[in-house]
Scaffold this motif. Structure first.
Motif, PDB file in Angstrom:
ATOM      1  N   UNK A  99      11.181  23.221  -2.027  1.00  0.00           N
ATOM      2  CA  UNK A  99      12.296  23.305  -1.075  1.00  0.00           C
ATOM      3  C   UNK A  99      12.072  22.456   0.170  1.00  0.00           C
ATOM      4  N   UNK A 100      10.909  21.840   0.292  1.00  0.00           N
ATOM      5  CA  UNK A 100      10.582  21.091   1.498  1.00  0.00           C
ATOM      6  C   UNK A 100      10.015  19.710   1.146  1.00  0.00           C
ATOM      7  N   UNK A 101      10.890  18.726   0.885  1.00  0.00           N
ATOM      8  CA  UNK A 101      10.392  17.403   0.478  1.00  0.00           C
ATOM      9  C   UNK A 101       9.581  16.689   1.554  1.00  0.00           C
ATOM     10  N   UNK A 102       9.857  16.941   2.835  1.00  0.00           N
ATOM     11  CA  UNK A 102       9.089  16.288   3.899  1.00  0.00           C
ATOM     12  C   UNK A 102       7.630  16.764   3.893  1.00  0.00           C
ATOM     13  N   UNK A 103       7.435  18.070   3.766  1.00  0.00           N
ATOM     14  CA  UNK A 103       6.068  18.591   3.728  1.00  0.00           C
ATOM     15  C   UNK A 103       5.368  18.141   2.452  1.00  0.00           C
ATOM     16  N   UNK A 104       6.099  18.067   1.359  1.00  0.00           N
ATOM     17  CA  UNK A 104       5.524  17.613   0.100  1.00  0.00           C
ATOM     18  C   UNK A 104       4.994  16.195   0.227  1.00  0.00           C
ATOM     19  N   UNK A 105       5.803  15.305   0.776  1.00  0.00           N
ATOM     20  CA  UNK A 105       5.391  13.907   0.944  1.00  0.00           C
ATOM     21  C   UNK A 105       4.211  13.800   1.903  1.00  0.00           C
ATOM     22  N   UNK A 106       4.267  14.547   2.999  1.00  0.00           N
ATOM     23  CA  UNK A 106       3.186  14.490   3.991  1.00  0.00           C
ATOM     24  C   UNK A 106       1.882  15.027   3.402  1.00  0.00           C
TER      25      UNK A 106
ATOM     26  N   UNK B 233       0.823  -1.204   0.000  1.00  0.00           N
ATOM     27  CA  UNK B 233       0.000   0.000   0.000  1.00  0.00           C
ATOM     28  C   UNK B 233       0.857   1.255   0.000  1.00  0.00           C
ATOM     29  N   UNK B 234       1.909   1.266   0.815  1.00  0.00           N
ATOM     30  CA  UNK B 234       2.787   2.429   0.885  1.00  0.00           C
ATOM     31  C   UNK B 234       3.450   2.678  -0.462  1.00  0.00           C
ATOM     32  N   UNK B 235       3.962   1.629  -1.068  1.00  0.00           N
ATOM     33  CA  UNK B 235       4.643   1.794  -2.357  1.00  0.00           C
ATOM     34  C   UNK B 235       3.675   2.183  -3.468  1.00  0.00           C
ATOM     35  N   UNK B 236       2.402   1.839  -3.322  1.00  0.00           N
ATOM     36  CA  UNK B 236       1.409   2.211  -4.331  1.00  0.00           C
ATOM     37  C   UNK B 236       0.986   3.665  -4.196  1.00  0.00           C
ATOM     38  N   UNK B 237       0.751   4.118  -2.969  1.00  0.00           N
ATOM     39  CA  UNK B 237       0.189   5.447  -2.765  1.00  0.00           C
ATOM     40  C   UNK B 237       1.209   6.530  -2.438  1.00  0.00           C
ATOM     41  N   UNK B 238       2.383   6.174  -1.983  1.00  0.00           N
ATOM     42  CA  UNK B 238       3.395   7.171  -1.628  1.00  0.00           C
ATOM     43  C   UNK B 238       4.463   7.198  -2.703  1.00  0.00           C
ATOM     44  N   UNK B 239       4.491   8.275  -3.414  1.00  0.00           N
ATOM     45  CA  UNK B 239       5.446   8.390  -4.507  1.00  0.00           C
ATOM     46  C   UNK B 239       6.778   8.896  -3.979  1.00  0.00           C
ATOM     47  N   UNK B 240       7.830   8.650  -4.733  1.00  0.00           N
ATOM     48  CA  UNK B 240       9.128   9.205  -4.359  1.00  0.00           C
ATOM     49  C   UNK B 240       9.145  10.687  -4.714  1.00  0.00           C
ATOM     50  N   UNK B 241      10.037  11.416  -4.085  1.00  0.00           N
ATOM     51  CA  UNK B 241      10.093  12.865  -4.289  1.00  0.00           C
ATOM     52  C   UNK B 241      10.690  13.179  -5.658  1.00  0.00           C
TER      53      UNK B 241
ATOM     54  N   UNK C 250      -4.109  11.992  -0.557  1.00  0.00           N
ATOM     55  CA  UNK C 250      -4.517  10.686  -1.081  1.00  0.00           C
ATOM     56  C   UNK C 250      -5.334   9.913  -0.046  1.00  0.00           C
ATOM     57  N   UNK C 251      -4.913   9.947   1.203  1.00  0.00           N
ATOM     58  CA  UNK C 251      -5.650   9.258   2.256  1.00  0.00           C
ATOM     59  C   UNK C 251      -7.026   9.849   2.471  1.00  0.00           C
ATOM     60  N   UNK C 252      -7.117  11.178   2.435  1.00  0.00           N
ATOM     61  CA  UNK C 252      -8.404  11.845   2.594  1.00  0.00           C
ATOM     62  C   UNK C 252      -9.337  11.497   1.443  1.00  0.00           C
ATOM     63  N   UNK C 253      -8.802  11.514   0.239  1.00  0.00           N
ATOM     64  CA  UNK C 253      -9.604  11.171  -0.938  1.00  0.00           C
ATOM     65  C   UNK C 253     -10.110   9.729  -0.846  1.00  0.00           C
ATOM     66  N   UNK C 254      -9.238   8.813  -0.450  1.00  0.00           N
ATOM     67  CA  UNK C 254      -9.631   7.418  -0.300  1.00  0.00           C
ATOM     68  C   UNK C 254     -10.689   7.264   0.791  1.00  0.00           C
ATOM     69  N   UNK C 255     -10.523   7.962   1.905  1.00  0.00           N
ATOM     70  CA  UNK C 255     -11.505   7.908   2.986  1.00  0.00           C
ATOM     71  C   UNK C 255     -12.856   8.441   2.559  1.00  0.00           C
ATOM     72  N   UNK C 256     -12.875   9.520   1.788  1.00  0.00           N
ATOM     73  CA  UNK C 256     -14.137  10.074   1.309  1.00  0.00           C
ATOM     74  C   UNK C 256     -14.811   9.128   0.325  1.00  0.00           C
ATOM     75  N   UNK C 257     -14.033   8.479  -0.525  1.00  0.00           N
ATOM     76  CA  UNK C 257     -14.613   7.515  -1.461  1.00  0.00           C
ATOM     77  C   UNK C 257     -15.246   6.349  -0.712  1.00  0.00           C
TER      78      UNK C 257
END
Length: 71
Positions: A40-47, A21-29, A53-60
């Motif tokens: 300039x902020x890869x941590x915030x980008x990933x989060x 699941x992580x490898x499917x939904x979490x893309x590399x930077x 994606x999680x919110x969208x999946x939860x709403x679906x």
């Protein structure tokens, strides 16, 4: 008394499932696909991406479970 065998099997497969699941939904930077204000902020980008994606999946899932007559 130990855990039943199926519980141990679940604990072992849990890591496999979450890794897939992580490898499917979490893309590399990749800076090319990131908005300019987040480059300039890869941590915030990933989060932020993971949250969206999680919110969208939860709403679906939520809208799938709602009775159409109650909408």
């Amino acid at each position: 008394m130990g855990f039943p065998f199926y519980w141990k099997l679940f604990l072992e497969w849990r890591y496999v499932i979450f890794e897939r699941l992580y490898n499917t939904y979490c893309i590399s930077y990749t800076p090319d696909i990131v908005p300019v204000y987040l480059r300039d902020n890869p941590m915030k980008t990933c989060a932020q991406y993971t949250f969206e994606r999680g919110f969208r999946l939860g709403m679906q899932i939520a809208f799938t479970c709602i009775d159409p007559e109650k909408l």
